[in-house]
Structures are given as structure tokens and as C-alpha cells.
Design a protein around this motif. Structure first.
Motif, PDB file in Angstrom:
ATOM      1  N   HIS A   9      -5.370  17.077 -58.377  1.00 58.29           N
ATOM      2  CA  HIS A   9      -5.112  15.585 -58.421  1.00 58.29           C
ATOM      3  C   HIS A   9      -5.142  15.575 -56.982  1.00 58.29           C
ATOM      4  N   ALA A  10      -5.808  14.366 -56.101  1.00 58.12           N
ATOM      5  CA  ALA A  10      -5.713  14.595 -54.986  1.00 58.12           C
ATOM      6  C   ALA A  10      -5.932  12.626 -54.641  1.00 58.12           C
ATOM      7  N   SER A  11      -5.354  12.370 -53.624  1.00 56.66           N
ATOM      8  CA  SER A  11      -5.344  10.954 -53.073  1.00 56.66           C
ATOM      9  C   SER A  11      -6.773  10.742 -52.453  1.00 56.66           C
ATOM     10  N   LEU A  12      -7.057   9.439 -52.295  1.00 58.31           N
ATOM     11  CA  LEU A  12      -8.343   9.106 -51.814  1.00 58.31           C
ATOM     12  C   LEU A  12      -8.414   9.711 -50.158  1.00 58.31           C
ATOM     13  N   SER A 156       0.191  10.779 -45.579  1.00 55.44           N
ATOM     14  CA  SER A 156       0.440  12.167 -45.094  1.00 55.44           C
ATOM     15  C   SER A 156       0.795  13.012 -46.313  1.00 55.44           C
ATOM     16  N   GLY A 157       0.998  14.401 -46.100  1.00 55.50           N
ATOM     17  CA  GLY A 157       1.550  15.246 -47.103  1.00 55.50           C
ATOM     18  C   GLY A 157       0.836  16.612 -47.189  1.00 55.50           C
ATOM     19  N   LEU A 158       0.703  17.379 -48.167  1.00 57.73           N
ATOM     20  CA  LEU A 158      -0.200  18.561 -48.143  1.00 57.73           C
ATOM     21  C   LEU A 158      -1.694  18.253 -48.350  1.00 57.73           C
ATOM     22  N   PRO A 159      -2.551  18.766 -47.334  1.00 57.10           N
ATOM     23  CA  PRO A 159      -3.961  18.440 -47.903  1.00 57.10           C
ATOM     24  C   PRO A 159      -4.597  19.355 -49.033  1.00 57.10           C
ATOM     25  N   LEU A 160      -5.361  18.584 -49.508  1.00 66.88           N
ATOM     26  CA  LEU A 160      -6.574  19.279 -50.391  1.00 66.88           C
ATOM     27  C   LEU A 160      -7.120  20.525 -49.881  1.00 66.88           C
ATOM     28  N   PHE A 161      -7.525  20.513 -48.735  1.00 64.33           N
ATOM     29  CA  PHE A 161      -8.111  21.651 -48.139  1.00 64.33           C
ATOM     30  C   PHE A 161      -7.708  21.994 -46.710  1.00 64.33           C
ATOM     31  N   GLN A 162      -7.232  23.412 -46.522  1.00 60.98           N
ATOM     32  CA  GLN A 162      -6.617  23.671 -45.601  1.00 60.98           C
ATOM     33  C   GLN A 162      -7.012  25.181 -45.069  1.00 60.98           C
ATOM     34  N   GLY A 163      -6.781  25.750 -43.662  1.00 64.80           N
ATOM     35  CA  GLY A 163      -7.101  26.835 -43.403  1.00 64.80           C
ATOM     36  C   GLY A 163      -8.510  27.396 -43.332  1.00 64.80           C
ATOM     37  N   LEU A 164      -9.511  26.590 -43.805  1.00 65.24           N
ATOM     38  CA  LEU A 164     -10.698  27.166 -43.918  1.00 65.24           C
ATOM     39  C   LEU A 164     -11.422  27.578 -42.612  1.00 65.24           C
ATOM     40  N   LYS A 165     -12.026  28.613 -42.484  1.00 66.93           N
ATOM     41  CA  LYS A 165     -12.349  29.011 -41.164  1.00 66.93           C
ATOM     42  C   LYS A 165     -13.992  29.192 -41.107  1.00 66.93           C
ATOM     43  N   GLU A 166     -14.666  29.221 -42.601  1.00 67.74           N
ATOM     44  CA  GLU A 166     -16.163  29.091 -42.459  1.00 67.74           C
ATOM     45  C   GLU A 166     -16.764  27.793 -43.498  1.00 67.74           C
ATOM     46  N   LYS A 167     -17.915  27.640 -43.509  1.00 70.98           N
ATOM     47  CA  LYS A 167     -18.298  26.489 -44.310  1.00 70.98           C
ATOM     48  C   LYS A 167     -18.477  27.037 -45.574  1.00 70.98           C
TER      49      LYS A 167
END
Length: 205
Positions: A9-12, A156-167
Motif C-alpha cells: 500500500h502506498a500514498s499518492l 515523508s517516510g519510506l519510499p515505495l521505490f529506492q536504490g534502483l540503478k537501472e530502468k
């Protein structure tokens, strides 16, 4: 081959936890519709993937639900499902896991997931556990992203996506709107085949 599915579950504005940590999720538009939707998603899975933190939170709560007289029928049903479901816990710091049908994996996450995908069964679902999800995203091991987006901005908080180095290419295969204004999105990972090798010296592929 079994799929590895991420269900979060994520915020907008793209957060899965509020600024106060893993328990800061009261902003999720969780109602009867979302409850039913979650049940549909989990019905396709027979294995749960967790990191240490989520495992400890879940183990500290769900085993006590059946004996809790104030628990709802939905909570009782989910407690029964999660007890009988296989639970794979990835942690380098835990020494053991004691919940029924749980197994601890301390190393080689990538190889373990690849082996699990080859085994017979239903889907595997990363249920919560955004930090292990980030690691599995970076390894490009997630096959489907099932994300519910609540109509709220938390800043603020913990992002849904983090640390991606490639598409990572994704294909939208399902979307659903709930009365609360939340949206259920299902994206499938689109892995491009390797380009053919070209022998430039001889002009051959």
C-alpha cells in the motif's frame, strides 16, 4: 514458473511507511473494498516473503488473533491463512524463526528466490517488507507489482521505490478504483530479451 509478486500500500506521493516507521500506516484507505481486494490477491499465493522486521511484527500479532474475542471474522480468516501459508524469512541477524511453516534464509537471496520460482505451487508474495522488496527490485526478481494507492499525501517516510540503478520496464495489466478514492494497480515486469551478439569483424550476428 511461479511468479514473485510485490503487494504494498502506498500514498499518492509514493511512500509505504510514514515518518515514524513501520507502524505509521494509519493513512492507508483500508475499508471493506480494499479488504476484499487484498483477499483476492492473497488467494493466488501460497508463499509469503518477509524480511526480519516485518516477520517479527507479524509474528507478534497474528498468532494471537484466533484467541482474541474482539478479533473480526476477517482477521480470524487472515490469521488462519497466514498460519498455514509457507513463510520465507530473509535475515542475516535472526538465529531462528519459530512460526508454523516458516523458514529462515540467511544468505544468497538471489539464488534462493530463483530456486523457489522453479518449484511447483502458486505465486509467492512479498507482503509488506518494503526493505527486502527494494533489494529484490534491484536484483530484478519481482515479476508483478500490485500496488494500492491511497488518496493522501504524507510528505515523508519510506519510499515505495529506492536504490534502483537501472530502468525497469513495466506493463499495466489491471487497474481498479475504489469508493474511497484509492486505486489498485497491477504492473507486470517486461524483461527485454538479450540483444543478439554481433561479430563486427565479419559483419555477422
Amino acid at each position: 514458473m511461479r511468479k514473485l509478486v510485490l503487494f504494498l500500500h502506498a500514498s499518492l506521493d509514493g511512500f509505504v511507511e510514514g515518518p515514524n516507521g513501520a507502524m505509521d500506516i494509519g493513512w492507508i484507505s483500508y475499508d471493506g473494498d480494499l479488504e476484499k481486494y487484498a483477499k483476492e490477491i492473497l488467494s493466488t499465493a501460497d508463499t509469503v516473503i518477509w524480511g526480519r522486521g516485518t516477520y517479527q511484527l507479524m509474528h507478534g500479532y497474528w498468532p494471537s488473533v484466533p484467541s482474541n474475542p474482539s478479533a473480526s471474522q476477517h482477521e480470524r480468516n487472515h490469521a488462519e491463512w497466514i498460519d498455514k501459508t509457507a513463510k520465507i524469512v530473509f535475515s542475516t541477524t535472526l538465529d531462528k524463526v519459530e512460526w508454523n511453516n516458516s523458514r529462515l534464509v540467511k544468505e544468497d537471496v538471489e539464488e534462493e528466490i530463483k530456486n523457489l520460482k522453479q518449484q511447483p505451487g502458486k505465486d509467492m508474495v512479498i507482503l509488506g517488507s518494503p526493505r527486502i522488496a527494494h533489494h529484490l527490485m534491484q536484483l530484478d526478481l519481482i515479476d508483478e507489482y500490485k500496488i494500492t494507492v491511497s488518496p493522501v499525501l504524507i510528505g515523508s517516510g519510506l519510499p515505495l521505490f529506492q536504490g534502483l540503478k537501472e530502468k525497469v520496464n513495466l506493463k499495466l495489466i489491471e487497474n481498479k478504483t475504489f469508493d474511497s478514492g484509492a486505486i489498485g494497480l497491477v504492473y507486470q515486469s517486461v524483461r527485454c530479451p538479450l540483444s543478439p551478439k554481433i561479430d563486427y569483424a565479419n559483419g555477422k550476428r
